[in-house]
Motif scaffolding. Structure first.
Motif, short mmCIF file in Angstrom:
data_model
loop_
_atom_site.label_atom_id
_atom_site.label_comp_id
_atom_site.label_asym_id
_atom_site.label_seq_id
_atom_site.Cartn_x
_atom_site.Cartn_y
_atom_site.Cartn_z
N TRP A 61 -6.42 26.92 14.56
CA TRP A 61 -5.42 26.20 13.76
C TRP A 61 -4.23 25.83 14.63
O TRP A 61 -3.70 26.64 15.37
CB TRP A 61 -4.97 27.07 12.60
N HIS A 62 -3.78 24.56 14.51
CA HIS A 62 -2.60 24.07 15.22
C HIS A 62 -1.62 23.51 14.19
O HIS A 62 -1.96 22.60 13.44
CB HIS A 62 -2.97 22.98 16.22
N GLU A 63 -0.42 24.07 14.17
CA GLU A 63 0.60 23.60 13.23
C GLU A 63 1.16 22.26 13.70
O GLU A 63 1.36 22.05 14.89
CB GLU A 63 1.73 24.62 13.14
N ASN A 64 1.40 21.34 12.76
CA ASN A 64 2.00 20.04 13.09
C ASN A 64 3.47 20.22 13.42
O ASN A 64 4.18 20.97 12.74
CB ASN A 64 1.87 19.07 11.92
N LYS A 65 3.94 19.49 14.41
CA LYS A 65 5.36 19.48 14.75
C LYS A 65 6.09 18.41 13.95
O LYS A 65 7.30 18.37 13.93
CB LYS A 65 5.54 19.22 16.24
N TYR A 66 5.34 17.53 13.32
CA TYR A 66 5.92 16.39 12.62
C TYR A 66 5.47 16.38 11.17
O TYR A 66 4.45 16.92 10.82
CB TYR A 66 5.49 15.09 13.30
N SER A 67 6.24 15.70 10.35
CA SER A 67 5.98 15.64 8.91
C SER A 67 4.94 14.55 8.60
O SER A 67 5.03 13.44 9.11
CB SER A 67 7.29 15.34 8.19
N LYS A 68 3.96 14.89 7.76
CA LYS A 68 2.96 13.93 7.28
C LYS A 68 2.75 14.19 5.78
O LYS A 68 2.50 15.32 5.39
CB LYS A 68 1.63 14.12 7.99
N HIS A 69 2.86 13.15 4.97
CA HIS A 69 2.70 13.29 3.52
C HIS A 69 1.80 12.17 3.01
O HIS A 69 1.74 11.10 3.57
CB HIS A 69 4.06 13.17 2.81
N GLN A 70 1.15 12.46 1.88
CA GLN A 70 0.29 11.46 1.25
C GLN A 70 0.34 11.60 -0.26
O GLN A 70 0.28 12.71 -0.79
CB GLN A 70 -1.14 11.66 1.73
N VAL A 71 0.46 10.47 -0.95
CA VAL A 71 0.37 10.41 -2.42
C VAL A 71 -0.81 9.51 -2.74
O VAL A 71 -0.97 8.44 -2.14
CB VAL A 71 1.67 9.85 -3.04
N LYS A 72 -1.64 9.96 -3.67
CA LYS A 72 -2.84 9.21 -4.02
C LYS A 72 -2.95 9.07 -5.53
O LYS A 72 -2.97 10.06 -6.25
CB LYS A 72 -4.07 9.94 -3.47
N ALA A 73 -3.00 7.82 -6.01
CA ALA A 73 -3.26 7.54 -7.42
C ALA A 73 -4.70 7.07 -7.53
O ALA A 73 -5.10 6.12 -6.85
CB ALA A 73 -2.31 6.45 -7.93
N THR A 74 -5.51 7.76 -8.34
CA THR A 74 -6.93 7.45 -8.43
C THR A 74 -7.27 6.97 -9.84
O THR A 74 -6.94 7.61 -10.82
CB THR A 74 -7.78 8.69 -8.10
N PHE A 75 -7.93 5.83 -9.89
CA PHE A 75 -8.40 5.27 -11.15
C PHE A 75 -9.92 5.48 -11.20
O PHE A 75 -10.64 5.07 -10.29
CB PHE A 75 -8.08 3.78 -11.23
N SER A 76 -10.40 6.13 -12.24
CA SER A 76 -11.82 6.44 -12.37
C SER A 76 -12.33 5.99 -13.73
O SER A 76 -11.59 5.98 -14.71
CB SER A 76 -12.07 7.95 -12.25
N SER A 77 -13.59 5.68 -13.76
CA SER A 77 -14.23 5.31 -15.01
C SER A 77 -15.65 5.87 -15.00
O SER A 77 -16.30 5.90 -13.96
CB SER A 77 -14.26 3.79 -15.16
#
Length: 124
Positions: A61-77
């Motif tokens: 495991w290697h910890e990130n030195k920088y910030s990374k974020h993600q938001v995901k909106a999923t439409f399903s049927s």
């Protein structure tokens, strides 16, 4: 219902061309599954991920030195053809932000379209 689907489709089609940045994430995290007596389902899911690090090829495991974020909106049927057969489709829209030097700071776009088919052998 048809008007809502058309409005959502137009919203995505009228967006400018965009690419996700270094934390891709176009995959699907939300799948619609129907009960036996259900016929049709429309689902919306929202998810947030903060990337704290990663695993290398040796399992370290290697910890990130920088910030990374993600938001995901999923439409399903989902649609149940009969008691045993069900089909589903899922499409995410992804927003990424990152502070990694030399990489794109943010991006947004449509993720990977997923299809799902299920045949149920047994019912309890």
């Amino acid at each position: 219902m048809k008007k809502l689907i058309i409005i959502i489709a137009l919203f995505f089609l009228l967006q400018g061309a965009a690419y996700t940045c270094n934390i891709c994430g176009g995959g699907t995290s939300d799948v619609a599954v129907l009960a036996l007596d259900g016929r049709f389902l429309f689902n919306f899911g929202l998810g947030y991920d903060k990337y704290l690090g990663n695993w290398d090829g040796l399992g370290i495991w290697h910890e990130n030195k920088y910030s990374k974020h993600q938001v995901k909106a999923t439409f399903s049927s989902a649609y149940r053809l009969n008691r045993n057969i069900q089909f589903a489709i899922s499409l995410p829209y992804v927003w990424n932000t990152s502070e990694v030097p030399g990489m794109k700071r943010s991006g947004a776009g449509i993720g990977d379209l997923s299809f799902f088919a299920c045949y149920e052998f047994f019912h309890e």
